[in-house]
Write an enzyme that holds these catalytic residues in place. Structure first.
Site, mmCIF file in Angstrom:
data_model
loop_
_atom_site.group_PDB
_atom_site.id
_atom_site.type_symbol
_atom_site.label_atom_id
_atom_site.label_comp_id
_atom_site.label_asym_id
_atom_site.label_seq_id
_atom_site.Cartn_x
_atom_site.Cartn_y
_atom_site.Cartn_z
ATOM 1 N N ARG A 76 -48.490 4.853 71.770
ATOM 2 C CA ARG A 76 -49.066 3.730 72.493
ATOM 3 C C ARG A 76 -48.809 3.892 73.986
ATOM 4 O O ARG A 76 -47.662 4.000 74.405
ATOM 5 C CB ARG A 76 -48.457 2.413 71.979
ATOM 6 C CG ARG A 76 -49.129 1.171 72.505
ATOM 7 C CD ARG A 76 -48.575 -0.061 71.837
ATOM 8 N NE ARG A 76 -47.155 -0.259 72.080
ATOM 9 C CZ ARG A 76 -46.468 -1.298 71.664
ATOM 10 N NH1 ARG A 76 -47.067 -2.235 70.951
ATOM 11 N NH2 ARG A 76 -45.194 -1.427 71.939
ATOM 12 N N THR B 188 -51.332 0.454 79.057
ATOM 13 C CA THR B 188 -52.543 -0.168 78.506
ATOM 14 C C THR B 188 -52.370 -0.651 77.079
ATOM 15 O O THR B 188 -53.180 -1.435 76.582
ATOM 16 C CB THR B 188 -53.707 0.834 78.525
ATOM 17 O OG1 THR B 188 -53.396 1.930 77.636
ATOM 18 C CG2 THR B 188 -53.930 1.387 79.930
ATOM 19 N N ASP C 223 -37.479 -2.044 67.798
ATOM 20 C CA ASP C 223 -38.342 -0.870 67.639
ATOM 21 C C ASP C 223 -37.945 -0.151 66.363
ATOM 22 O O ASP C 223 -36.853 0.434 66.265
ATOM 23 C CB ASP C 223 -38.187 0.053 68.846
ATOM 24 C CG ASP C 223 -39.170 1.223 68.816
ATOM 25 O OD1 ASP C 223 -39.099 2.027 67.862
ATOM 26 O OD2 ASP C 223 -40.007 1.311 69.739
ATOM 27 N N ASP D 105 -37.029 3.682 66.668
ATOM 28 C CA ASP D 105 -35.724 3.917 67.289
ATOM 29 C C ASP D 105 -34.585 3.549 66.337
ATOM 30 O O ASP D 105 -33.556 4.236 66.290
ATOM 31 C CB ASP D 105 -35.604 3.094 68.578
ATOM 32 C CG ASP D 105 -36.381 3.711 69.725
ATOM 33 O OD1 ASP D 105 -36.617 4.919 69.712
ATOM 34 O OD2 ASP D 105 -36.772 2.952 70.642
#
Length: 212
Positions: free
Chosen positions: A107, A111, A203, A206
């Site tokens: 990603r 944006t 996340d 992670d």
């Protein structure tokens, strides 16, 4: 009226219990990985509930019989790299004969638009029921892009499995792929300004791989 009729929230008590354990910020990498694997197995059980069966002749130790067995081509699990591999492992525990594909997307931090960098799928993906896996359906853009690429490759029967999602991501998937059924453990409140699910679990990639 259900705003997301193609979404199944798996409300089994064990799923909800393990999701709560997974959310806790103090959970170690090893424990997080183990819980994701256990949740993945439970989700695989739900998402494969409607697989077609046929009868085959076998012999038990006592007599012959006609017994049910999976019909036709088996499943294909498609992992959205890298975090999807955390779910993939648990699903393969339940269905070790499944074929596996990978879609590499990241990603763009500015944006939030997904950028593809890898795609590898079984040649007969169009003949298999495809289950796409990614821990988080957040903005929905990566998931929608992955499903689009699968359809371009010939996939026709597609389901999507995630641990968590939010209404924003579900709307993107519904707008782009209303034919894709989604299975999740919970629909959380919202996305924050960075595209993270709130309250969420951080996340997932992670936390699975201990990279933060």
């Amino acid at each position: 009226m259900n705003a997301f009729p193609n979404v199944t929230v798996v409300s089994h008590p064990l799923v909800q219990h393990k999701l709560t354990l997974l959310r806790r910020k103090e959970v170690s990498t090893a424990e997080f990985r183990r819980l994701v694997r256990e949740l993945s197995l439970l989700l695989a059980y739900e998402v494969t509930r409607d697989l077609p069966l046929e009868k085959t002749a076998i012999e038990t130790p006592l007599e012959p019989m006609q017994a049910p067995i999976l019909a036709g081509k088996k499943l294909c699990f498609v992992s959205i790299l890298r975090a999807g591999n955390g779910i993939l492992d648990g699903m393969l525990d339940l269905v070790p004969s499944a074929r596996v594909g990978h879609v590499g997307l990241y990603r763009d931090p500015e944006t939030l638009v997904p950028v593809e960098y890898y795609l590898k799928l079984p040649e007969d993906v169009g003949e298999r029921q495809v289950i796409v896996v990614d821990p988080m359906l957040a903005t929905g853009h990566s998931a929608a892009a992955a499903v689009t690429r699968l359809k371009e490759a010939g996939a026709q029967q597609i389901k999507f499995v995630c641990l968590l999602t939010v209404p924003e991501g579900l709307r993107v998937m519904q707008d782009n792929h209303p034919d894709v059924s989604i299975f999740t453990c919970a629909i959380d409140r919202q996305l924050d300004e960075h595209g993270y699910i709130r309250p969420g679990l951080g996340d997932a990639g992670d936390r699975i791989y201990g990279t933060k």
